[in-house]
Design an enzyme around this catalytic site. Structure first.
Site, PDB file in Angstrom:
ATOM      1  N   ASP A 128      54.807  41.390   9.049  1.00 23.07           N
ATOM      2  CA  ASP A 128      55.726  40.394   9.189  1.00 23.07           C
ATOM      3  C   ASP A 128      56.339  39.693   7.892  1.00 23.07           C
ATOM      4  O   ASP A 128      55.739  40.209   6.798  1.00 23.07           O
ATOM      5  CB  ASP A 128      55.042  38.977   9.953  1.00 23.07           C
ATOM      6  CG  ASP A 128      53.662  38.691   9.276  1.00 23.07           C
ATOM      7  OD1 ASP A 128      53.019  39.770   8.581  1.00 23.07           O
ATOM      8  OD2 ASP A 128      53.243  37.547   9.287  1.00 23.07           O
TER       9      ASP A 128
ATOM     10  N   GLU B  66      50.386  38.528   9.962  1.00 26.41           N
ATOM     11  CA  GLU B  66      49.459  38.277   8.898  1.00 26.41           C
ATOM     12  C   GLU B  66      49.382  36.940   8.143  1.00 26.41           C
ATOM     13  O   GLU B  66      48.657  36.062   7.727  1.00 26.41           O
ATOM     14  CB  GLU B  66      49.596  39.258   7.687  1.00 26.41           C
ATOM     15  CG  GLU B  66      48.620  39.333   6.818  1.00 26.41           C
ATOM     16  CD  GLU B  66      48.554  38.343   5.837  1.00 26.41           C
ATOM     17  OE1 GLU B  66      47.322  37.700   5.300  1.00 26.41           O
ATOM     18  OE2 GLU B  66      49.431  37.933   5.166  1.00 26.41           O
TER      19      GLU B  66
ATOM     20  N   HIS C  92      55.967  35.591  -2.161  1.00 26.40           N
ATOM     21  CA  HIS C  92      56.297  34.366  -1.579  1.00 26.40           C
ATOM     22  C   HIS C  92      57.536  33.605  -2.486  1.00 26.40           C
ATOM     23  O   HIS C  92      57.441  32.255  -2.256  1.00 26.40           O
ATOM     24  CB  HIS C  92      55.134  33.374  -1.164  1.00 26.40           C
ATOM     25  CG  HIS C  92      54.311  34.016  -0.068  1.00 26.40           C
ATOM     26  ND1 HIS C  92      53.659  33.096   0.671  1.00 26.40           N
ATOM     27  CD2 HIS C  92      53.981  35.120   0.195  1.00 26.40           C
ATOM     28  CE1 HIS C  92      53.021  33.748   1.435  1.00 26.40           C
ATOM     29  NE2 HIS C  92      53.187  35.060   1.144  1.00 26.40           N
TER      30      HIS C  92
HETATM   31 ZN    ZN Z   1      52.150  36.826   1.926  1.00 25.52          ZN
HETATM   32 ZN    ZN Z   2      51.001  39.522   2.325  1.00 23.94          ZN
END
Ligand code: ZN
Ligand code: ZN
Length: 441
Positions: free
Chosen positions: A119, A177, A408
């Site tokens: 994902d 995940e 991220h």
């Molecule tokens: Zn992550």
């Molecule tokens: Zn990851």
């Protein structure tokens, strides 16, 4: 002591043989050593030859990122590629868009699993690259595009070597995940529930995660805890609303909240052994509705992370005790929802010890690092709670090319040279595992 010394000198003798390299005649090498070297060369050559295909695959995933539990296209592409390799079984629809595939080797042996997550994240990509995300507001900002590509590369190489493989490799492609959307199940936990680790049950599982703080060409490994547990809490503080000019007639939950935030930090500093890593972060505070009204309710939301399951259990109780003490001092009350997320990702020390020589042989001793564990979390931990697991970090950083952004972030990227490195290491790790344990049987 005695057997220890014997095995040490044997190891030294082996090391000498290895160092001699080309000058030693093949007859002098133990048979398994010669075979391993031949496999290494075959894998290395195949991985190098795959480079353009790996880059193209990764870029395709990167252009088409999909959120947790919405990995429809991703799943279709992975399944098509696995089927094209002629694997023995490609099961789709496991835990929504997950895939479990089997490659049965030509020789008898054990079963080993490898897992990649699928994902992406709700982050708008800001870097200008030819493979920029075409899905607005969604980006592979955690490198799961790399994880899938490496696993597909490994499947391709090992499927060509099938006749020489002693045992079975289970390829697991796992959705969600990053966590399923609210109200949905998903991720590693659901895959296990739906039988991903049964029929056949693997003896061990391997996985990797990209890490930008490690330079490309290197990997990082930890024995024992590698990544933290990640829990979420929501604390609701309740007081009494009153005119802002008369606070003594009410119970001010804004002041209580301020005290709670500070008091919770003393769990870290004064209640838990300072040598045990622990994070308690309050990430959001909401409360009150007007400048001159004392707030009767404040919500605090945050995360707890540790590398130790005992600490994790203790913290929950310490938080309740602390909140009870602070709120009672002010005449306020509270309730706390505590939601346990991923467990500590624990690398089985025995599995790590037996795997490290393979990694060092493939990459060179100096390219296998031992970074500090990460306080980020991973739901690979669920698999590693059922069977011994080893989760390691693949270096994807490259300062010279400006590839340094952390997971991220909107700028996150990887050095694509890591794809070949990842395939070489993982293919060798799996093959060596099967060989070692086939001999035991
Ligand atoms: Zn992550
Ligand atoms: Zn990851």
């Amino acid at each position: 002591m005695k057997p220890m010394i014997v095995s040490l000198s044997l190891a030294l003798a082996l090391a000498t043989t290895l160092t001699l390299g080309a000058s030693a005649s093949p007859a002098e090498k133990p048979a398994d050593q010669a075979a391993t070297t031949a496999y290494d060369q075959e894998i290395a050559r195949a991985a190098e030859a795959l480079r353009p295909k790996l880059i193209e695959m990764r870029r395709d995933f990167h252009r088409h990122p999909e959120l947790s539990n919405r990995e429809e296209r991703t799943s279709r592409v992975v399944a098509e590629r696995l089927r094209a390799l002629g694997l023995d079984e490609v099961k789709t629809g496991v835990a929504k868009h997950g895939i479990v595939a089997l490659l049965k080797g030509g020789k008898p042996g054990p079963v080993v699993a490898v897992r990649a997550d699928m994902d992406a994240l709700p982050i708008q990509e800001t870097i200008d690259v030819p493979y920029k995300s075409q899905n607005p507001g969604v980006k592979h900002a955690c490198g799961h595009d790399v994880h899938m590509t490496v696993e597909l590369g490994v499947a391709e190489i090992l499927s060509r070597m099938r006749e020489q493989i002693p045992g079975t490799i289970k390829f697991i492609f796992q959705p969600a995940e990053e966590g399923p959307p609210a109200g949905e199940e998903g991720g590693a936990e659901l895959m296990i529930k739906e039988g991903a680790l049964e029929n056949p049950r693997p003896q061990a599982i391997f996985g990797l995660h990209v890490l930008p703080t490690i330079e490309v060409g290197k990997i990082g490994t930890n024995s024992g805890p590698a990544m933290a547990s990640a829990d979420r809490f929501v604390v609701t503080l309740r007081g009494k609303k009153v005119h802002g000019a008369y606070p003594h007639r009410g119970v001010d939950t804004v002041v209580v909240a301020a005290e709670c935030v500070t008091a919770l930090q003393t769990i870290r500093s004064r209640r838990i052994d300072t040598l045990d890593p622990l994070v308690i972060s309050v990430g959001s505070i909401h409360g009150g509705n007007r400048f001159n009204i004392i707030a009767d309710e404040v919500k605090l939301e945050g995360t707890v992370r540790t590398l130790n399951e005992d600490v994790r259990r203790r913290v929950q109780q310490l938080m309740r005790d602390t909140l009870a003490g602070v709120t009672s001092a002010y005449g306020a009350s509270f309730d706390m929802e505590y939601e346990e997320g991923a467990a500590v990702t624990y690398n089985d020390p025995q599995l790590v010890e037996e795997t490290l020589p393979t990694m060092r042989r493939v990459l060179g001793e100096s390219n296998v690092l031992a970074p500090r564990p990460q306080m980020g979390a991973e739901d690979f931990s669920y698999f590693a709670r059922v069977i011994p697991g080893f989760y390691y970090f693949l270096g994807v950083g490259n300062e010279a090319k400006g590839i340094t952004a952390m997971w991220h972030t909107p700028e996150f990227d990887v050095d694509e040279e890591s794809l070949v490195v990842g395939v070489k290491v993982m293919a060798s790790v799996l093959l060596d595992y099967l060989q070692r344990h086939a001999e035991e049987r």
